[in-house]
Design a protein around this motif. Structure first.
Motif, PDB file in Angstrom:
ATOM      1  N   SER A  72       1.898   6.736  -6.777  1.00  6.75           N
ATOM      2  CA  SER A  72       0.797   7.616  -7.187  1.00  6.75           C
ATOM      3  C   SER A  72       1.164   9.073  -6.952  1.00  6.75           C
ATOM      4  N   LYS A  73       1.808   9.339  -5.801  1.00  6.14           N
ATOM      5  CA  LYS A  73       2.194  10.700  -5.466  1.00  6.14           C
ATOM      6  C   LYS A  73       3.215  11.235  -6.472  1.00  6.14           C
ATOM      7  N   LYS A  74       4.181  10.386  -6.842  1.00  6.32           N
ATOM      8  CA  LYS A  74       5.224  10.770  -7.798  1.00  6.32           C
ATOM      9  C   LYS A  74       4.611  11.081  -9.162  1.00  6.32           C
ATOM     10  N   ASN A  75       3.688  10.237  -9.598  1.00 10.74           N
ATOM     11  CA  ASN A  75       3.010  10.470 -10.885  1.00 10.74           C
ATOM     12  C   ASN A  75       2.246  11.782 -10.866  1.00 10.74           C
ATOM     13  N   MET A  76       1.664  12.104  -9.731  1.00  9.79           N
ATOM     14  CA  MET A  76       0.899  13.338  -9.635  1.00  9.79           C
ATOM     15  C   MET A  76       1.826  14.548  -9.771  1.00  9.79           C
ATOM     16  N   TYR A  77       3.022  14.474  -9.135  1.00  9.70           N
ATOM     17  CA  TYR A  77       3.997  15.560  -9.273  1.00  9.70           C
ATOM     18  C   TYR A  77       4.486  15.696 -10.702  1.00  9.70           C
ATOM     19  N   HIS A  78       4.760  14.583 -11.368  1.00  3.66           N
ATOM     20  CA  HIS A  78       5.233  14.616 -12.759  1.00  3.66           C
ATOM     21  C   HIS A  78       4.207  15.269 -13.664  1.00  3.66           C
ATOM     22  N   GLN A  79       2.952  14.937 -13.463  1.00  6.26           N
ATOM     23  CA  GLN A  79       1.900  15.520 -14.301  1.00  6.26           C
ATOM     24  C   GLN A  79       1.837  17.028 -14.113  1.00  6.26           C
ATOM     25  N   SER A  80       2.009  17.521 -12.900  1.00  2.15           N
ATOM     26  CA  SER A  80       1.917  18.957 -12.665  1.00  2.15           C
ATOM     27  C   SER A  80       3.165  19.667 -13.200  1.00  2.15           C
ATOM     28  N   ASP A  81       4.352  18.991 -13.212  1.00  3.53           N
ATOM     29  CA  ASP A  81       5.578  19.607 -13.715  1.00  3.53           C
ATOM     30  C   ASP A  81       5.522  19.845 -15.215  1.00  3.53           C
ATOM     31  N   TYR A  82       4.972  18.933 -15.935  1.00  7.67           N
ATOM     32  CA  TYR A  82       5.001  19.002 -17.400  1.00  7.67           C
ATOM     33  C   TYR A  82       3.673  19.439 -18.008  1.00  7.67           C
ATOM     34  N   MET A  83       2.816  19.951 -17.198  1.00  7.17           N
ATOM     35  CA  MET A  83       1.509  20.346 -17.753  1.00  7.17           C
ATOM     36  C   MET A  83       1.672  21.610 -18.598  1.00  7.17           C
TER      37      MET A  83
ATOM     38  N   PHE B  23       0.837  -1.206   0.000  1.00  7.83           N
ATOM     39  CA  PHE B  23       0.000   0.000   0.000  1.00  7.83           C
ATOM     40  C   PHE B  23       0.875   1.261   0.000  1.00  7.83           C
ATOM     41  N   ILE B  24       1.926   1.274   0.867  1.00 10.97           N
ATOM     42  CA  ILE B  24       2.826   2.438   0.932  1.00 10.97           C
ATOM     43  C   ILE B  24       3.540   2.640  -0.411  1.00 10.97           C
ATOM     44  N   ASN B  25       3.997   1.546  -1.011  1.00  7.42           N
ATOM     45  CA  ASN B  25       4.672   1.602  -2.309  1.00  7.42           C
ATOM     46  C   ASN B  25       3.738   2.188  -3.371  1.00  7.42           C
ATOM     47  N   TYR B  26       2.507   1.698  -3.381  1.00  8.99           N
ATOM     48  CA  TYR B  26       1.525   2.182  -4.354  1.00  8.99           C
ATOM     49  C   TYR B  26       1.228   3.668  -4.133  1.00  8.99           C
ATOM     50  N   TRP B  27       1.117   4.060  -2.855  1.00 12.16           N
ATOM     51  CA  TRP B  27       0.804   5.450  -2.525  1.00 12.16           C
ATOM     52  C   TRP B  27       1.939   6.369  -2.967  1.00 12.16           C
ATOM     53  N   GLN B  28       3.201   5.931  -2.755  1.00  9.23           N
ATOM     54  CA  GLN B  28       4.345   6.751  -3.160  1.00  9.23           C
ATOM     55  C   GLN B  28       4.424   6.897  -4.678  1.00  9.23           C
TER      56      GLN B  28
END
Length: 201
Positions: free
Chosen positions: A161-172, A154-159
């Motif tokens: 997901s969080k990383k993907n969310m940051y990547h999406q906001s960086d390159y938007m 669960f922690i691995n999945y949560w981390q």
């Protein structure tokens, strides 16, 4: 001469609270009614168990402080004693009497049998449905391991997901775009047009 001789085993060790004491005897008379009793102590002061028999019936009785029953089988008397405790360790004597017809006859005192009752350790009895400790430990360990594994996943999945969310906001792409329905309607562009007149000589 009417005579009764009694032979007993010298020692009886009781480990499970139950004793079977056998009194072998010989009798050369013509008696028809007999009485056999088991006595406790060097002076035979306590009568533990009594059995009486004749040609047609047999009866047995016991001292209230003992659980004892007598039985007659040919040339021996069998005394069964159960629920014994360490305090009942003592020497026991068999006495056999001819009650009828006269003359009254009984055996001379035998060497007796020392009944040694071993002390039973006090054990806390577990309920019948109790689960053995090793099974309980195994199940608990397995559940703990499973819980840790689930938590780690669960922690691995949560981390991730969080990383993907940051990547999406960086390159938007933040540049505003025309809505699809406004492209060909002659509206001015959202981006300002460049003035090339400033570069003319």
């Amino acid at each position: 001469e009417n005579k009764i001789l009694v032979a007993q085993h010298p020692l009886l060790i009781v480990a499970n609270q139950t004793a079977t004491l056998v009194c072998n005897y010989t009798y050369n008379g013509t008696g028809k009614e007999f009485r056999a009793s088991l006595h406790k102590g060097t002076d035979s002061s306590v009568e533990v168990c009594v059995i009486s028999w004749n040609t047609t019936k047999i009866s047995s009785s016991s001292n209230k402080e003992f659980n004892c029953q007598g039985d007659h089988d040919k040339d021996k008397i069998i005394f069964n004693i159960w629920n014994m405790n360490a305090n009942q360790t003592d020497i026991y004597f068999c006495k056999i009497e001819v009650m009828y017809p006269p003359p009254y006859v009984y055996n001379e005192k035998s060497n007796g049998t020392v009944i040694h009752v071993k002390e039973t350790p006090i054990q806390i009895q577990e309920p019948q449905s109790a689960i053995p400790l090793w099974i309980l430990a195994t199940v608990t360990g397995t559940l703990a391991l499973y819980s840790m594994l689930i938590t780690a996943v669960f922690i691995n999945y949560w981390q991730k997901s969080k990383k993907n969310m940051y990547h999406q906001s960086d390159y938007m792409n933040m540049t505003p775009r025309h809505p699809p329905y406004q492209k060909n309607k002659g509206y001015p562009s959202y981006a300002p047009t460049r003035d090339y007149t400033a570069y003319r000589s």
